[in-house]
Design an enzyme around this catalytic site. Structure first.
Site, short mmCIF file in Angstrom:
data_model
loop_
_atom_site.label_atom_id
_atom_site.label_comp_id
_atom_site.label_asym_id
_atom_site.label_seq_id
_atom_site.Cartn_x
_atom_site.Cartn_y
_atom_site.Cartn_z
N PRO A 68 21.45 -12.46 11.13
CA PRO A 68 20.39 -13.14 11.86
C PRO A 68 20.37 -14.65 11.66
CG PRO A 68 19.49 -11.91 10.01
CD PRO A 68 20.92 -11.48 10.16
N ASN A 69 20.13 -15.32 12.76
CA ASN A 69 19.95 -16.78 12.82
C ASN A 69 21.24 -17.57 12.64
OD1 ASN A 69 17.05 -16.74 13.20
ND2 ASN A 69 16.95 -15.96 11.12
N ARG A 85 20.19 -25.13 13.44
CA ARG A 85 19.32 -24.68 12.38
C ARG A 85 19.50 -25.51 11.10
NH1 ARG A 85 20.66 -19.09 9.11
NH2 ARG A 85 18.65 -18.99 8.07
N TYR A 110 22.72 -26.11 6.35
CA TYR A 110 23.83 -25.31 6.89
C TYR A 110 24.91 -26.13 7.59
CZ TYR A 110 20.62 -21.49 5.91
OH TYR A 110 19.77 -20.60 5.28
N ASN A 124 28.43 -12.42 6.32
CA ASN A 124 27.28 -13.24 5.97
C ASN A 124 26.09 -12.54 6.63
OD1 ASN A 124 25.24 -15.02 5.57
ND2 ASN A 124 26.38 -16.84 6.22
N ALA A 153 19.53 -13.38 6.12
CA ALA A 153 18.36 -12.93 5.36
C ALA A 153 18.42 -11.45 5.00
CB ALA A 153 17.09 -13.23 6.16
N GLU A 185 31.30 -11.07 0.56
CA GLU A 185 30.00 -11.60 0.98
C GLU A 185 30.07 -13.12 0.99
OE1 GLU A 185 26.91 -10.19 -1.64
OE2 GLU A 185 25.54 -11.80 -1.05
N HIS A 211 27.97 -16.86 1.74
CA HIS A 211 26.77 -17.65 2.06
C HIS A 211 27.17 -19.11 2.17
CE1 HIS A 211 24.31 -14.18 1.57
NE2 HIS A 211 24.94 -13.93 0.44
N ARG A 260 18.33 -22.21 -4.37
CA ARG A 260 17.23 -22.21 -3.40
C ARG A 260 16.09 -21.30 -3.91
NH1 ARG A 260 19.56 -21.17 2.39
NH2 ARG A 260 17.48 -21.95 2.95
#
Ligand code: DQA
Length: 151
Positions: free
Chosen positions: A12-13, A20, A25, A76, A79, A100, A102, A109
């Site tokens: 998502p996103n 964004r 990012y 990725n 969320a 995985e 990110h 964060r």
């Protein structure tokens, strides 16, 4: 020998990359990341399929559809990384090795980003190197698949 197949999943996103929070990012959009991975795949002797969805169920469906025809997954999960037992279960069900990714350093964060449901089952995790993380992950996937083919 068949060309090994790598499935790249963005959650998502991530379709909003470039728009964004560019301070977190970066400025690259998803289309350019996917184009770079496809170009890189030719040099590495693997094939790449790219998939993005904002929907948890669609990601579970895509992972299930990879069963029996995909050698490696780069994911990725956005969320959903921090919330989704269903995506973990799907990855475990198909037994396809995965990395995985990110883009941001999730450990620097908010606390809720520190836990991943996926990491314990991942071959490895690439965190905080911006969109270069996708390049590093595909390189590792190709090395892993080459070593496996030689054994
Ligand atoms: C992300 C980190 C997640 O915490 C966040 O929800 C994302 C992107 C990253 O690539 O840094 O959507 O996975």
């Amino acid at each position: 020998m068949n060309t090994p197949k790598v499935l790249v999943i963005n959650g998502p996103n991530l379709n909003f990359l470039g728009i964004r929070e560019p301070n977190v990012y970066g400025h690259d959009n998803l289309a350019s990341i996917e184009a770079n991975l496809t170009a890189q795949s030719h040099d590495l002797g693997v094939s790449v399929e790219c998939f993005q969805s904002n929907s948890e169920g669609a990601i579970v469906d895509k992972i299930q559809q990879a069963y029996g025809n995909t050698d490696f997954i780069l994911i990725n999960a956005g969320a959903y990384t921090h919330t989704s037992v269903a995506i973990l279960d799907a990855l475990s069900a198909v037994s396809i090795p995965f990395i995985e990714i990110h883009i941001s350093n999730v450990h620097a964060r908010e606390e809720f980003r520190h836990h991943s449901f996926l990491s314990a089952k991942a071959l490895g995790v690439i965190v905080g190197f911006g969109v270069d993380g996708y390049t590093y992950a595909l390189d590792k996937a190709a090395r892993y698949l080459k070593a496996k083919a030689e054994h």
